[in-house]
Design a protein around this motif. Structure first.
Motif, PDB file in Angstrom:
ATOM      1  N   CYS A 131       0.824  -1.218   0.000  1.00  0.00           N
ATOM      2  CA  CYS A 131       0.000   0.000   0.000  1.00  0.00           C
ATOM      3  C   CYS A 131       0.856   1.266   0.000  1.00  0.00           C
ATOM      4  CB  CYS A 131      -0.949   0.025   1.198  1.00  0.00           C
ATOM      5  SG  CYS A 131      -2.388  -1.008   0.960  1.00  0.00           S
ATOM      6  N   SER A 133       2.686   4.682  -1.144  1.00  0.00           N
ATOM      7  CA  SER A 133       2.295   5.813  -1.972  1.00  0.00           C
ATOM      8  C   SER A 133       3.517   6.416  -2.672  1.00  0.00           C
ATOM      9  CB  SER A 133       1.602   6.883  -1.117  1.00  0.00           C
ATOM     10  OG  SER A 133       2.460   7.320  -0.082  1.00  0.00           O
ATOM     11  N   CYS A 149      -5.734   0.393  -2.017  1.00  0.00           N
ATOM     12  CA  CYS A 149      -4.519   0.073  -2.771  1.00  0.00           C
ATOM     13  C   CYS A 149      -4.828  -0.783  -3.990  1.00  0.00           C
ATOM     14  CB  CYS A 149      -3.539  -0.681  -1.881  1.00  0.00           C
ATOM     15  SG  CYS A 149      -3.323   0.066  -0.273  1.00  0.00           S
ATOM     16  N   ASN A 169      -5.452   4.897  -3.684  1.00  0.00           N
ATOM     17  CA  ASN A 169      -4.723   5.177  -2.449  1.00  0.00           C
ATOM     18  C   ASN A 169      -3.648   6.240  -2.622  1.00  0.00           C
ATOM     19  OD1 ASN A 169      -3.861   4.507   0.401  1.00  0.00           O
ATOM     20  ND2 ASN A 169      -1.992   3.924  -0.696  1.00  0.00           N
ATOM     21  N   SER A 170      -2.842   6.105  -3.680  1.00  0.00           N
ATOM     22  CA  SER A 170      -1.668   6.960  -3.832  1.00  0.00           C
ATOM     23  C   SER A 170      -1.866   8.127  -4.793  1.00  0.00           C
ATOM     24  CB  SER A 170      -0.490   6.135  -4.342  1.00  0.00           C
ATOM     25  OG  SER A 170      -0.749   5.664  -5.658  1.00  0.00           O
TER      26      SER A 170
END
Length: 209
Positions: A131, A133, A149, A169-170
């Motif tokens: 997960c 970033s 993620c 997520n990122s």
């Protein structure tokens, strides 16, 4: 990686690939577009604004999605899963398109403006390692955990009908390492770049496989 193209089966088979571009070009079988959830864009085939979310294929459900090959705009190669291996953590990379199930991905609508990308050969999803970033974090397959993620948005770029694959997520995009064109070049996540070159970064412009 440069924007990918999504290629979907013309027959409607879930195992026959269609071609779509993720900051790649979409074919005539490309999915519909919408400017906001539930609001179709006027004029089929009319380009939408940069950053507009690409809706899931019209008439498809998460249970029965069409499968696609994700073709990198820069290299012309497909997003591939190493040997069709079913293990969690198996790496993804680019390889010459060959029609194998390990190069086919289902774009499953999660009904929240995101999708999961499910490999046809293994039934597992595209996932960001740990997960993370960070730029350069590896993309691999993993069992579905229903976390951010593993959720992606397909956004049109300003160039043609290519799209970028953006991680929920990122906020980074699927990218081919160092703009490589060779078979086996790794696919990782990287900040979206709009220049044709950037030190050690994405392909011009980073458009998904």
């Amino acid at each position: 990686m440069s924007s990918p193209r999504l290629t979907a089966p013309r027959t409607g088979s879930s195992t026959t690939p269609t071609t779509r571009r993720t900051a790649a070009a979409a074919t005539n079988a490309r999915p519909g577009r919408r400017s906001s959830p539930g609001t179709p864009t006027a004029g089929a085939g009319t380009p939408v604004a940069l950053g507009t979310t690409l809706a899931g294929p019209s008439g498809e459900t998460a249970a029965t999605p069409t499968s696609y090959t994700l073709v990198n705009r820069n290299s012309g190669k497909c997003l591939d899963l190493w040997g069709g291996n079913t293990a969690d953590g198996t790496n993804v990379f680019q390889w010459s398109c060959n029609g194998g199930a390990n190069q086919k991905w289902k774009v499953e609508d999660l009904a929240d403006d995101t999708n999961r990308l499910v490999n046809v050969a293994t039934g597992k999803v595209l996932d960001t390692a740990d997960c993370s970033s960070a730029d350069g974090a590896d993309l691999r397959q993993w069992s579905w955990l229903n976390n951010k993620c593993q959720r992606y948005r397909l956004l049109y770029t300003a160039t043609g009908d290519y799209v970028r694959i953006v991680n929920e997520n990122s906020g980074t995009v699927a990218d081919v390492a160092n703009c490589g064109t060779a078979n086996g070049t790794d696919v990782r996540q990287w900040t979206w770049l709009t220049t044709t070159a950037s030190s050690g970064a994405s392909c011009p412009p980073p458009e998904p496989l």
